[in-house]
Design an enzyme around this catalytic site. Structure first.
Site, PDB file in Angstrom:
ATOM      1  CG  PHE A 217       4.604   9.158   6.202  1.00 53.29           C
ATOM      2  CD1 PHE A 217       4.820   9.753   4.972  1.00 53.29           C
ATOM      3  CD2 PHE A 217       4.634   7.764   6.281  1.00 53.29           C
ATOM      4  CE1 PHE A 217       5.083   9.002   3.844  1.00 53.29           C
ATOM      5  CE2 PHE A 217       4.897   7.005   5.153  1.00 53.29           C
ATOM      6  CZ  PHE A 217       5.125   7.619   3.944  1.00 53.29           C
TER       7      PHE A 217
ATOM      8  CE  LYS B 112      -8.658 -13.068  -1.125  1.00 50.68           C
ATOM      9  NZ  LYS B 112      -7.382 -13.423  -1.736  1.00 50.68           N
TER      10      LYS B 112
ATOM     11  CG  HIS C  72      -9.503 -10.967   5.553  1.00 55.70           C
ATOM     12  ND1 HIS C  72      -9.592  -9.714   4.986  1.00 55.70           N
ATOM     13  CD2 HIS C  72      -8.168 -11.167   5.763  1.00 55.70           C
ATOM     14  CE1 HIS C  72      -8.378  -9.206   4.859  1.00 55.70           C
ATOM     15  NE2 HIS C  72      -7.503 -10.056   5.324  1.00 55.70           N
TER      16      HIS C  72
ATOM     17  CE  LYS D  97      -3.287 -18.082  -0.502  1.00 56.54           C
ATOM     18  NZ  LYS D  97      -3.643 -17.380   0.727  1.00 56.54           N
TER      19      LYS D  97
END
Ligand code: BG6
EC number: 1.1.1.49
Length: 493
Positions: free
Chosen positions: A93, A181, A239, A345
């Site tokens: 790259f 989500k 997030h 979780k």
């Protein structure tokens, strides 16, 4: 039947042999193909440095698809169709001369180009420059940038500036996969399609809000990245602050990308700065030590096999009491919490409503739970509202009992599978819609706030507090919320 337009394009995936591409990106594209949502002409160009040929590349992708997608979702016809779209291009790259192969490949179709950078952000600018020199891009090219964009405000600005030399903001899609989500998108529907909640969404009716994103995994094979980042940069800067924005923002004028992003930016700008007093009282930094997660022994962070620094002060857990200084949220604390190697979780947002202003039931029941709206992002995506009702039975009199009004998305809508966030995000990029992507100023205001915490930690030179793997974090994070007469909601049922 699909309701989305199938737009043809070439997707150039930089970092096609990396963990993210193999674990998430190829599976997401396969699922879209299987669902008949990709245009027949769409091609996926996998770019990486590895000296492998086309055949080996396809085999690697196939093996990983079978590893990361449930066996009953692998359809041989869809798989063959998907693999036929893939082309491998070996490329360094950072070598400008190597881009001619990509250019030649693009000339075969002249499809609009989407470049997805699943590479370290430090080389985004260089890739853009090389793409431009090789004549691979034009005003219709879109680029997708993975997080984290930068390490702090200064480095983030540098990367964004380098990219902005070649692309306008309308061409740039900054990923925060939480925005893809299903339940996160549902926050917008829940808040702005239901007047029931709209009228209750402020300091008059809400006592406090919790946002928990707990993971059971440790740092997997990502020590090199994670030890430099830590949980605040890895999870909070993006997030958790995005979730906070969607929960706290004012109603946007419409669903356009900029209307939504303008409202999110207002929230970020209103975050109360973290001064030394807040840092010491309202921010908890933790690091897991050895313990047991769901019955499995787990080493401490400092003993992780890939660990290179047995004295590392990197945090694997953060809890913050945040305040939004505006009219709507005056004196409503937002308790944020995220950690690795926690009990389970679980990602959820809990809205705790205030108790009624005048209490008429038995005094001993005064402390019975208040109304809570529980928005579960994962697992078992859904929404549940805890209401107080009269307990059943003649002998109970007017005893109160909390019970849930539940909406479990899979059961209610008979959903066979909830699409992965990356499927939704790919679709939006292909169709040129930016509303689930993060604008430059959002990223930068989020860094402004997080940098105060990071700089404060550095100047205090203290170590994170220990918590056993498999727990809910350091005890001080529990003390932080109980000091305010509240407690974390840990009931995942
Ligand atoms: C990523 C972080 O952005 O999100 C990871 O870099 C974390 O450290 C992951 O594990 C969590 O995502 P999810 O979708 O599993 O909650």
């Amino acid at each position: 039947m699909p309701t989305v337009a199938k737009t043809k394009c070439d997707i150039a995936l930089f970092g096609a042999q990396g963990d993210l591409a193999l674990r998430k990106l190829f599976p997401a594209l396969y699922q879209l193909d299987k669902a008949n949502l990709l245009a027949p002409q769409l091609r996926v160009l996998g770019l990486a440095r590895s000296p492998i040929d086309q055949e080996n590349f396809l085999e690697t992708v196939r093996i990983h698809l079978c590893k990361f997608i449930a066996a009953n979702e692998i359809d041989e016809i869809a798989l063959a169709r998907f693999l036929a779209r893939l082309f491998y291009i070996e490329i360094d790259f950072t070598d400008g001369n190597a881009y001619h192969t990509l250019h030649d490949k693009l000339c075969e179709t002249n499809n609009p180009l989407v470049c997805y950078f699943a590479t370290p952000a430090a080389i985004y600018g260089e890739i853009c420059q090389n793409l431009s020199n090789a004549g691979c891009i034009d005003n219709h090219t879109r680029i997708v940038l993975e997080k984290p964009i930068g390490y702090d405000l200064a480095s983030s600005k540098k990367i964004n500036d380098a990219v902005a030399q070649h692309f306008a903001e309308e061409q740039i899609y900054r990923i925060d996969h939480y925005l893809g989500k299903e339940t996160v998108q549902n926050l917008i529907a829940l808040r702005f399609a239901n007047s029931l909640f709209g009228s209750q969404w402020d300091h008059n009716h809400i006592d406090h809000i919790e946002i928990t994103v707990a993971e059971t995994i440790g740092i997997e094979h990502r020590w090199g990245y994670f030890d430099r980042a830590g949980q605040l940069r890895d999870m909070v800067q993006n997030h958790l602050l995005q979730l906070l924005c969607l929960i706290a923002m004012d109603p946007p004028n419409d669903l356009s990308a900029d209307s939504i992003r303008d409202e999110k930016v207002k929230v970020l700008k209103a975050l109360k700065p973290i001064d030394t007093h807040s840092l010491n009282h309202d921010v908890i930094r933790g690091q897991y030590c050895a313990g047991s997660v769901q019955g499995q022994l787990a080493p401490g962070y400092l003993e992780e096999p890939e660990g290179k620094d047995s004295q590392s002060c990197t945090e694997t857990f953060v809890a913050i009491k945040a305040q939004i200084c505006n009219w709507r949220w005056a004196n409503v604390p937002f308790y944020l919490r995220t950690g690795k190697r926690m009990t389970e979780k679980l990602s959820q947002i809990i809205i705790h409503f205030k108790r009624p202003p005048h209490y008429i039931f038995a005094p001993e029941q005064r402390d019975i739970a208040e109304n809570k709206l529980i928005i579960r992002l994962q697992p078992d995506e859904g929404i549940s509202l805890q209401v107080l009702t009269k307990d059943q039975g003649l002998e109970k009199g007017m005893r109160l009992k909390p019970g849930p009004l539940k909406l479990n998305f899979s059961d209610t809508f008979h959903t066979q599978r909830i699409p992965d966030a990356y499927e939704r995000l790919f679709l939006e990029v292909i169709q040129g819609s930016q509303y689930l992507f993060v604008r430059r100023d959002e990223i930068e205001y989020a860094w402004v706030w997080c940098d105060q915490i990071i700089n404060g930690w550095q100047s205090q030179n203290t170590r994170p507090q220990k918590y056993p793997a498999g727990s809910w974090g350091p005890v001080s994070s529990i003390a932080m919320i109980t000091r305010d007469g509240k407690s974390w909601h840990e009931d995942s049922a």
